[in-house]
Design a protein around this motif. Structure first.
Motif, PDB file in Angstrom:
ATOM      1  N   ARG A  72      32.254 -10.415 -13.232  1.00  0.00           N
ATOM      2  CA  ARG A  72      33.089 -12.000 -14.004  1.00  0.00           C
ATOM      3  C   ARG A  72      34.439 -11.399 -13.163  1.00  0.00           C
ATOM      4  O   ARG A  72      35.120 -11.558 -13.475  1.00  0.00           O
ATOM      5  CB  ARG A  72      33.232 -11.691 -15.670  1.00  0.00           C
ATOM      6  N   ASP A 101      30.452  -9.807 -22.315  1.00  0.00           N
ATOM      7  CA  ASP A 101      30.740 -11.051 -22.279  1.00  0.00           C
ATOM      8  C   ASP A 101      31.440 -11.616 -23.045  1.00  0.00           C
ATOM      9  O   ASP A 101      32.007 -12.556 -23.010  1.00  0.00           O
ATOM     10  CB  ASP A 101      28.971 -11.736 -22.157  1.00  0.00           C
ATOM     11  N   THR A 105      35.352 -13.216 -21.950  1.00  0.00           N
ATOM     12  CA  THR A 105      35.060 -14.435 -22.638  1.00  0.00           C
ATOM     13  C   THR A 105      36.526 -14.350 -22.929  1.00  0.00           C
ATOM     14  O   THR A 105      37.658 -15.783 -23.632  1.00  0.00           O
ATOM     15  CB  THR A 105      33.916 -15.340 -23.642  1.00  0.00           C
TER      16      THR A 105
END
Length: 399
Positions: A72, A101, A105
């Motif tokens: 990411r 995740d 986010t």
């Protein structure tokens, strides 16, 4: 997984105390507080400037910041920070992909965030730049944060405690022993590749999960890193089993693991405990004794869990003994190893503080160091005592 959260230390929104600002950002996501499994966190700047000018930036990006499973990264921002600034890192060990995740986010829109990536300690460059160069600061278990230290905690980090408490955390202090000190020789990439191999093969067993195996890998290292030797021997034998002899070898490795675990958790004693012999051959009794004492000292005490854990232990040992004598099939043996890992997880969670042995693996190096230090002091004292020019022996002034 091991997940690195990366930040640009020069970003103006982080201020001069960018470490505190990043900690608040991470904690205010609430992701770590919602996890019951523990997460060990190392925090510091990534020392890529020590690699330049020998390593150009493209090589640094391709080796240090090189994810294999979880990518990411904001690559353009990361490259600029690598060239012009300092990359600040939170390295979280034992984080699930879902949690990583969610963290990514939630933080993604904040200024100065450079993204997240997985880190492999089996890779020599990532091992050096992340595990070996970043000091361990905190262990999170839900909303409890343990501030980590080595040796006597005579000067606890009160500022860190106050910051954590201001974010709603309950704070304790935890001695992590000699891990990551000069006495720790479990630092080569091959050792961590063995750990990764154990996780990869054990994940194929019915009843296991990546979450369970990630936590086990972290805690087994804290009991004694050499426990992985028996587990890896068993995993290799199971993965390549073609004959009854292969299965017997795997079963023997499982039994040896339990024997080693008993040696670390409850060393042999001459006197019986609760009417049972606890000498070196009686590893079953010693594990029962450990469970009894760990349950009694747990917070809160959990004596009611001992009987079930002890019965499961007895069944495991009986199965491994049957396997050693080639009277157990492949599927049954795989089920037994899955049950072993589930039992170990439950035994550790019974009392996590009792399970860890922070100095045990490093005792030989520590003892050698202090023995050599004592011998040097004795030699120096003897030399000073025999020296004719030692203080207090000055010749009288001439008349």
């Amino acid at each position: 997984m091991n997940i690195a959260l990366l930040f640009d230390a020069s970003d103006p929104t982080l201020g001069s105390t960018y470490g505190d600002a990043v900690m608040r950002r991470v904690l205010r996501t609430g992701v770590l507080q919602r996890r019951q499994a523990h997460v060990r966190v190392s925090i510091c700047d990534i020392l890529t400037r020590t690699l330049t000018p020998d390593w150009p930036v493209p090589k640094i990006l391709a080796t240090v910041y090189f994810p294999t499973r979880f990518d990411r990264l904001r690559r353009e921002s990361l490259e600029r920070a690598t060239v012009d600034s300092t990359v600040f890192c939170w390295l979280l060990q034992n984080l699930t992909e879902d949690a990583a995740d969610e963290l990514d986010t939630t933080i993604a829109a904040t200024s100065g965030y450079l993204g997240a990536m997985d880190v492999s300690f089996g890779d020599p460059v990532q091992l050096a730049m992340f595990r070996q160069s970043l000091p361990e600061y905190i262990r999170f278990r839900g909303d409890v944060a343990s501030v980590l230290y080595t040796g006597h905690n005579e000067d606890p980090d009160r500022a860190l405690r106050e910051l954590l408490e201001s974010e709603g955390m309950t704070v304790t202090y935890e001695d992590i022993g000699a891990r990551k000190t000069a006495f720790d020789h479990y630092t080569d990439p091959a050792h961590f590749r063995r750990i990764e191999y154990f996780q990869r093969i054990a994940a194929k067993l019915d009843g296991t999960s990546e979450t369970m195996l990630s936590e086990l890998a972290l805690v087994i290292e804290e009991i004694h890193p050499e426990l992985f030797d028996a587990l890896n021997s068993a995993m290799r034998a199971i993965a390549a089993a073609e004959t009854g002899e292969d299965l017997a070898h795997a079963a023997l490795s499982g039994r040896r693991f339990l024997e080693a675990l008993a040696n670390y958790w409850y060393p042999a004693r001459d006197q019986p405990v609760n009417g049972r012999k606890v000498g070196r051959p009686q590893y079953r009794n010693r594990l029962w004794a450990y469970l009894t004492e760990a349950a009694a000292t747990a917070d809160p005490p959990a004596p009611g869990e001992v009987a079930a854990l002890g019965s499961a232990l007895d069944e495991l040992i009986d199965r491994f003994n049957a396997g050693v004598h080639a009277t157990i099939g492949s599927a049954r043996l795989e089920q037994t190893f899955s049950a072993l890992l589930a039992w170990l997880t439950a035994a550790i969670r019974l009392n996590p503080h009792a399970a860890a042995r922070p100095y045990l693996a490093y005792e030989p190096e520590l003892m050698n160091y202090f023995r050599d230090l004592a011998q040097r002091v004795l030699r120096q004292t003897a030399q000073q005592a025999s020296s004719p020019g030692r203080p207090g022996d000055e010749a009288p002034a001439s008349q």
